[in-house]
Design a protein around this motif. Structure first.
Motif, short mmCIF file in Angstrom:
data_model
loop_
_atom_site.label_atom_id
_atom_site.label_comp_id
_atom_site.label_asym_id
_atom_site.label_seq_id
_atom_site.Cartn_x
_atom_site.Cartn_y
_atom_site.Cartn_z
N LEU A 137 0.82 -1.21 0.00
CA LEU A 137 0.00 0.00 0.00
C LEU A 137 0.86 1.26 0.00
O LEU A 137 0.50 2.27 -0.62
N LYS A 138 1.98 1.23 0.67
CA LYS A 138 2.80 2.44 0.77
C LYS A 138 3.49 2.79 -0.54
O LYS A 138 4.01 3.91 -0.69
N GLU A 139 3.47 1.88 -1.49
CA GLU A 139 4.20 2.10 -2.75
C GLU A 139 3.48 3.07 -3.67
O GLU A 139 4.06 3.57 -4.63
N ILE A 140 2.18 3.33 -3.42
CA ILE A 140 1.44 4.24 -4.29
C ILE A 140 0.78 5.34 -3.46
O ILE A 140 0.62 5.20 -2.25
N PHE A 141 0.40 6.42 -4.13
CA PHE A 141 -0.30 7.50 -3.46
C PHE A 141 -1.76 7.13 -3.27
O PHE A 141 -2.48 6.87 -4.24
N LEU A 142 -2.21 7.10 -2.02
CA LEU A 142 -3.61 6.84 -1.68
C LEU A 142 -4.09 7.94 -0.74
O LEU A 142 -3.34 8.43 0.10
N GLU A 143 -5.34 8.33 -0.89
CA GLU A 143 -5.92 9.33 0.00
C GLU A 143 -6.26 8.72 1.36
O GLU A 143 -5.98 9.30 2.41
N ILE A 144 -6.91 7.56 1.34
CA ILE A 144 -7.43 6.94 2.57
C ILE A 144 -7.27 5.43 2.50
O ILE A 144 -7.46 4.83 1.43
N ILE A 145 -6.95 4.83 3.61
CA ILE A 145 -7.07 3.38 3.78
C ILE A 145 -7.98 3.17 4.99
O ILE A 145 -7.72 3.69 6.07
N LEU A 146 -9.04 2.43 4.79
CA LEU A 146 -9.93 2.13 5.91
C LEU A 146 -10.07 0.63 6.06
O LEU A 146 -10.11 -0.11 5.06
N ALA A 147 -10.11 0.17 7.29
CA ALA A 147 -10.14 -1.25 7.58
C ALA A 147 -10.64 -1.45 9.01
O ALA A 147 -10.65 -0.50 9.81
N PRO A 148 -11.05 -2.67 9.36
CA PRO A 148 -11.45 -2.91 10.75
C PRO A 148 -10.36 -2.53 11.74
O PRO A 148 -10.64 -1.99 12.80
N ASP A 149 -9.08 -2.78 11.37
CA ASP A 149 -7.97 -2.43 12.24
C ASP A 149 -6.67 -2.51 11.46
O ASP A 149 -6.66 -2.94 10.29
N PHE A 150 -5.59 -2.11 12.09
CA PHE A 150 -4.24 -2.17 11.52
C PHE A 150 -3.32 -2.79 12.56
O PHE A 150 -3.39 -2.43 13.74
N THR A 151 -2.46 -3.71 12.14
CA THR A 151 -1.49 -4.23 13.09
C THR A 151 -0.48 -3.14 13.44
O THR A 151 -0.29 -2.20 12.66
#
Length: 515
Positions: A321-335
């Motif tokens: 995910l960090k390799e491209i430009f994204l505005e938002i990442i949403l998920a139940p949680d992040f480790t």
């Protein structure tokens, strides 16, 4: 004139002792009721009981205590009216210069999953809103405080000049009427739902502001973000932002679109959205595989988009995910490892949603769209299909794998702007055609995007084919199966074309327009 007497009666007692102690130190006489009076007396704040003012006891378990002429004449009397002054003197009534009231916790009561109807009704406040409205109406002379956040500024004004300014009283009065309107809306909404009448003759809505936004869809438009008072978990209004800039108006719309799509699936799924349309959807054995499929569906459009996952983002997925430009990442949680990787990108917004729940358990809500001069209201589209709901209309039946992909495509196409066409294969979208004025135009866009991936793919259409041209286009691209609602007067033309090309086609009997 100055503030000499204040009537205080609050359910939420946050800060009330300190506020009343300050009022008392400034020479203000405190009148109070029930539990508020007991608390103030216990804390050593001089207080007069409401019965000493009305000359009448609190009765009916406290249901009737402030509904009395001695209270409301003191609030509603016009202080510079000679006639009102005469009547107050003749009747031996005194003015009340300030009301400090917040209401029975109706919202908190109905938020309980096991709330009893009788308990909800008992928590409808009558005397509180009546006092608030009386004081707010007469704000030319009376200060009214319904929000503990205003205690500090009100005290400062009284300390500085013995009274609040007219400008402050107007501001506080406006807040009161917003507050009571929201309170009444919650009650009417609750009772309407109890009676099974979600679309009554009068439709009121109330929302709480979460934040002001820098601007709306474009920089010249003002905007703000609001939340329903009883917003469920797993929505953007209850999300926890772990990192990144504030959400923008467009961010919120796109993120909500991504969230609604990913909630369609129970399997590990990742959705990429651009301008409220999915540009890539993938199902995998885990979140990493699902993201790889969503990315490969359209590596160009995902750039600058929103990514939603229905599983916790782990370190391997974060590395991609960090390799491209994204505005938002949403998920139940992040480790923790994923957060460490992603938070190195200063501006990316990370939203922790909590668990979404099962796709089949999704409940329909009311969707409100404003138009000039009004609004339209409908149930949200949470309709789902199983294989048993499909009607095979062609000579060839779809294979087991084709059925699987057809249902996958059907879940996605309902979230694509009409006219909508989705091509899918191997649990990922390979082509999306959105928002065209004719269906074959959307199909051309989807086929062009898919390229060679269209061969062996399925095609999902949100509405029926008005003629056979979309089937002909699909056949030339190598598509093997089609899912569509059916119901056109020219269905036979499409069925005949599908049979001629060996394409399996199923009807759903349900359409998914999205405007």
């Amino acid at each position: 004139m100055g503030i000499k007497r204040a009537l205080v009666s609050v359910s939420d007692k946050t800060g009330i002792v300190e506020f009343c102690r300050e009022l008392s130190s400034l020479g203000v006489e405190i009148i109070s009721t029930g539990g508020t009076k007991n608390l103030l007396a216990q804390e050593g704040v001089p207080v007069i009981g409401i019965s000493d003012v009305t000359g009448f006891p609190e009765i009916l378990d406290g249901r009737v205590k402030t509904l009395h002429p001695a209270v409301h004449s003191g609030l509603l009397a016009i202080r510079d009216s000679e006639e009102h002054q005469r009547q107050m003197q003749e009747l031996g009534l005194d003015y009340i210069d300030m009301v400090v009231v917040n209401l029975y916790p109706f919202q908190e009561t109905i938020a309980k999953p096991d709330v009893e109807y009788e308990d909800a009704i008992e928590n409808i406040d009558i005397g509180g809103p009546t006092m608030l409205r009386s004081a707010a109406k007469n704000h030319a002379f009376v200060s009214v405080v319904v929000d503990a956040a205003d205690y500090g500024s009100v005290i400062e004004e009284i300390r500085g000049g013995g009274d609040t300014t007219l400008e402050t009283r107007k501001r506080l009065a406006a807040k009161v009427f917003r507050h009571t309107a929201a309170y009444d809306t919650l009650i009417s909404d609750y009772l309407s739902n109890v009676m099974g009448d979600p679309l009554p003759e009068r439709f009121s809505v109330t929302y709480e502001k979460i934040q002001d936004l820098r601007y709306g869809e474009n920089p010249h438009q003002k905007a703000a973000f609001y939340r329903k008072p009883l917003a469920p978990a797993g929505t953007l209004t209850t999300a926890e932002q772990l990192h990144g800039k504030e959400l923008s108006y467009n961010n919120i719309n796109d993120a909500n679109a991504a969230l609604q799509i990913v909630k369609e699936f129970d399997e590990p799924t990742v959705v990429a959205v651009k301008h409220m349309n999915p540009c890539g959807v993938g199902i995998g054995t885990n979140v990493l595989e699902a993201y790889q499929k969503a990315y490969n569906a359209d590596p160009t459009s995902i750039f600058g988009g929103i990514v939603a996952a229905n599983r916790t983002i782990d370190a391997p997925t974060a590395d991609l995910l960090k390799e491209i430009f994204l505005e938002i990442i949403l998920a139940p949680d992040f480790t923790p490892e994923a957060l460490e990787i992603l938070t190195k990108k200063k501006n990316i917004r990370l939203l922790k949603m909590g668990e979404f729940g099962s796709a089949k358990e999704r409940q329909s809500t009311l969707a409100v769209t404003t138009i000039e001069g009004g609004m339209i209201v409908q149930e949200s589209d949470v309709h789902s299909l199983d294989v048993a709901d499909l009607k095979v209309v062609t000579d060839r039946e779809p294979t087991e794998e084709e059925l699987k992909q057809l249902l996958f495509g059907w879940k996605v196409v309902k979230h694509v702007k009409s006219n909508a066409i989705v091509l899918a294969a191997d649990n990922m979208t390979v082509g999306v055609g959105a928002g065209q004025m004719n269906r074959v135009g959307s199909a051309r866009i989807a086929v062009e995007q898919a390229g060679e991936k269209a061969k062996g793919a399925i095609l999902a259409s949100d509405a029926f084919f008005p003629m056979g041209d979309t089937v002909e286009l699909a056949a030339k691209a190598g598509i093997t199966a089609i899912i569509q609602p059916g119901g056109s007067i020219k269905d036979e033309e499409s069925i005949k074309a599908a049979n001629e090309h060996g394409i399996a086609m199923v009807f759903t009997g349900v359409r998914h327009f999205k405007h």
